[in-house]
Design an enzyme around this catalytic site. Sequence first.
Site, mmCIF file in Angstrom:
data_model
loop_
_atom_site.group_PDB
_atom_site.id
_atom_site.type_symbol
_atom_site.label_atom_id
_atom_site.label_comp_id
_atom_site.label_asym_id
_atom_site.label_seq_id
_atom_site.Cartn_x
_atom_site.Cartn_y
_atom_site.Cartn_z
ATOM 1 N N SER A 112 7.800 30.911 10.850
ATOM 2 C CA SER A 112 7.633 32.346 11.018
ATOM 3 C C SER A 112 6.193 32.697 11.368
ATOM 4 O O SER A 112 5.292 31.862 11.310
ATOM 5 C CB SER A 112 8.068 33.081 9.743
ATOM 6 O OG SER A 112 7.370 32.594 8.624
ATOM 7 N N SER A 146 3.785 34.315 10.013
ATOM 8 C CA SER A 146 2.718 34.141 9.028
ATOM 9 C C SER A 146 2.253 32.701 8.889
ATOM 10 O O SER A 146 1.150 32.433 8.421
ATOM 11 C CB SER A 146 3.179 34.653 7.655
ATOM 12 O OG SER A 146 4.347 33.967 7.247
ATOM 13 N N HIS A 175 -12.141 -23.901 1.860
ATOM 14 C CA HIS A 175 -13.509 -24.427 1.925
ATOM 15 C C HIS A 175 -14.481 -23.656 1.038
ATOM 16 O O HIS A 175 -15.619 -24.076 0.857
ATOM 17 C CB HIS A 175 -14.013 -24.434 3.382
ATOM 18 C CG HIS A 175 -14.515 -23.098 3.868
ATOM 19 N ND1 HIS A 175 -13.761 -22.233 4.626
ATOM 20 C CD2 HIS A 175 -15.710 -22.480 3.698
ATOM 21 C CE1 HIS A 175 -14.464 -21.158 4.905
ATOM 22 N NE2 HIS A 175 -15.664 -21.287 4.350
ATOM 23 N N ASP A 217 -7.205 -24.853 6.283
ATOM 24 C CA ASP A 217 -8.204 -24.244 5.396
ATOM 25 C C ASP A 217 -7.596 -23.024 4.706
ATOM 26 O O ASP A 217 -7.796 -21.880 5.117
ATOM 27 C CB ASP A 217 -9.429 -23.852 6.217
ATOM 28 C CG ASP A 217 -10.587 -23.358 5.355
ATOM 29 O OD1 ASP A 217 -10.507 -23.501 4.127
ATOM 30 O OD2 ASP A 217 -11.560 -22.827 5.936
ATOM 31 N N SER A 275 -15.988 -15.517 4.735
ATOM 32 C CA SER A 275 -14.997 -16.594 4.660
ATOM 33 C C SER A 275 -13.883 -16.275 3.662
ATOM 34 O O SER A 275 -14.139 -15.754 2.564
ATOM 35 C CB SER A 275 -15.669 -17.906 4.241
ATOM 36 O OG SER A 275 -16.500 -18.387 5.263
#
Length: 780
Positions: free
Chosen positions: A297, A299, A542, A590, A715
């Site tokens: 609406s 408003s 590692h 790793d 790492s």
Amino acid sequence: MQELELLLYIVTLYTQQRYSKIQIPGGEGSRQTTGRRGNKMLPLILLSHIALSIAAPSPTVECDLDKIAIVGGEYTVSEGGNVSSKVEYTCPEGMYPYPALSRECQYNGRWTDEKLKAECKAILCPRPTMFDNGLFHPRKLRYGIGDVLHFECWGGFRMYGPETRTCQANGKWSGEVTICDDQEGYCPNPGIPIGASKVDISYKIESKVTYECGPGLTMYGSKERVCMENKRWSGAEPTCRFPYTYDTPEEVAQTFSASLSETVESSDPDKVEEDADRTIRVEKDGLMNIFIVIDASKSVGAKNFKTAKDISEVFIDKMASFDFSPRYAVISYASFAKPVVQLSDDDSAKADKVIERIKKYKYTEHEDKQGTNTRAALSEVHNMMSLEHVRNSTKFLLTRNVILLMTDGRHNMGGDPTVEVKRIRELLDIRKGNGREDFLDIYVFGLGNDISDNEINDIASKKDPEKHVFKMKNIDDMKEAFDKMLDDSEILQMCGISRDPGQLGVQEQLPWIAKISITRGSSEEKCKGSIVSRDFVLTAAHCFHLDEELHTINIRVGGKSFKAKQLYRHPKYNPAGKQDKKVEKSFDYDLALIELDKKIQFSRTIRPICLPCTSGASWALKQRGKSVTCSDHEKTLLPSDMERAKFVAEETTNALEWKDVFVKRGNWRLNCLEATKKIDKFKDTPDIKDLITDNFICTGGTEPQVDPPTCKGDSGGPLIVQYKQRFIQVGVISWGTINSCDGTKRKQDPVSPLSRDFHTDLFHMVDWLKEKVPELEFLA
């Protein structure tokens, strides 16, 4: 002028020949004229009725702007004081505008409540009027912000709920209702909300209790509750509120979070049901329709309408992560209701398609925004449900239906919207005591000053112990609530969720990051990791010596410290295993998992990342079904030879930041190998593929952009691909060819074209991860 506008509206419909039945909106009902003669004559009748008004227009009505000032506060006024102009008042924190939060210019040239001087008054909380089976103190006529109520129970009665409650800044008492009960009734004592009185004290089966709020207070919840056979009270616990009382974003988010948790947990066949709040609960393999109804609406305005669309998109995107696929209908309404997405549309179950259509829908598509016809919107919901009932009556009665209604005002045309609520309940065969209440949930969000408390309460569902009606200061508060709706819930086990980077701290943007430190005498090694479950952090092997002692390892997530219960390295990780091939130190495989000494409690700052080839990632990627494979995930996340990714850096203490890089595959990956061969320390390696195996993902270099290099301390951190609003880890930072850093800081020198970084490819590590972290539900 109103009659002229009405005439023009009807004539437009007539000349376009769009309807054989014309409905004239107005007041609490509507008038209709049908048939050819009616359609032809009505405009002429109205024209003669207002001809004199057109010939001699009345002067413009204005209200006196000198009569709207507020003592101790500020105001804004729209429309310059003309009829329908609105005054919005604001007061300092802890105060509210009296006698009303807003005023409107009426056709008689006067502001509403004009005779009463506007002023800012102190916010109060409701005063207790009754308390069963005990005492409360202090007894005062007024309770302001910070005042504390203390409760005591008489002998033989046990206290349920808080012993103390504090008056909060939004005019609500903290905590739940305090109750003193001897447990001798069939149902427990339902208690008396502060500010209410209760009639009837019998708690036998079928007994009723009724509530009434004190002067100046409005009731939310159920005015009457019945003791049912399951020893619970019907309806919703009532509360009494002043007109200035609002729900905070945190309160709304908490309710939705707890409820959405129930949705996810319901997919677990071994789950034990507990009494808990829920918003949307679906049994496994259940069916659900979700209707999103948005006020458009006048408003509301274009800006707030866009925010409402944003809220809808956030909600749909988060719902799409759960283990079911609801169908959506989206309806906007002003004087009339207008479907944006129909429930019967072919793509109504496709979240991304629904979001796309919401994005394209414009506020301007509503030609007439003058009215707020809430009944028309709910009637459209009923029509869509009726069509589904005709199409498949068996499934229809097994389908749960959720309606989310957002409005900034009370209805002013079309009639009472609760009439449509009754029709919807009848269609779903929801009757007293037949056990079908869970097949309909209507949530109403009232936004701003013009809300009718009684109206939104009457529309909303009422279920014990849930809350379905919310009154919020504005739509921005509602958006904040929806952004937070997952924050403090078990549902946060959903992976890869992040918060808006523009609003919150880095830890909330990167809630899955773990900081790892290993103390060795006077030295300390630092690495990163990622949270993958409540028990495990994923990192690089590692980072640890082969004989690392567990007590030296410390893990911090979200500001909380954990110790290592166990450390698991990939069994094929062997740094010295390729020295016969002139690879001085091998980083192949790793990968490591740290099992924590205690389970992580997920929160807004601690959440898991998604790992590929898991069911969690499947939901994040919107790939569902038993046929989805790990290869499907890889093709989605890394579909080409050059894909954007991210890693997390910490160049200064506690200053985490995103770094954008490109993943190089195909011929670009071959360039990584060629660049590495040109570096002096690797020139003697006969076969560079012994150093850079297929288990590595490559980033770095200067093409097609200069990729920031990883540094010491990065790492073990995750290499992440963002998919829409979710984050999936594809690699673990392992090693780099050139050190472009001073410790953790990247040098200002230009990055070498030969610089490359390598990350352990998680798509190649699935078998080991599946063995160690089976709770992640890896794909078959």
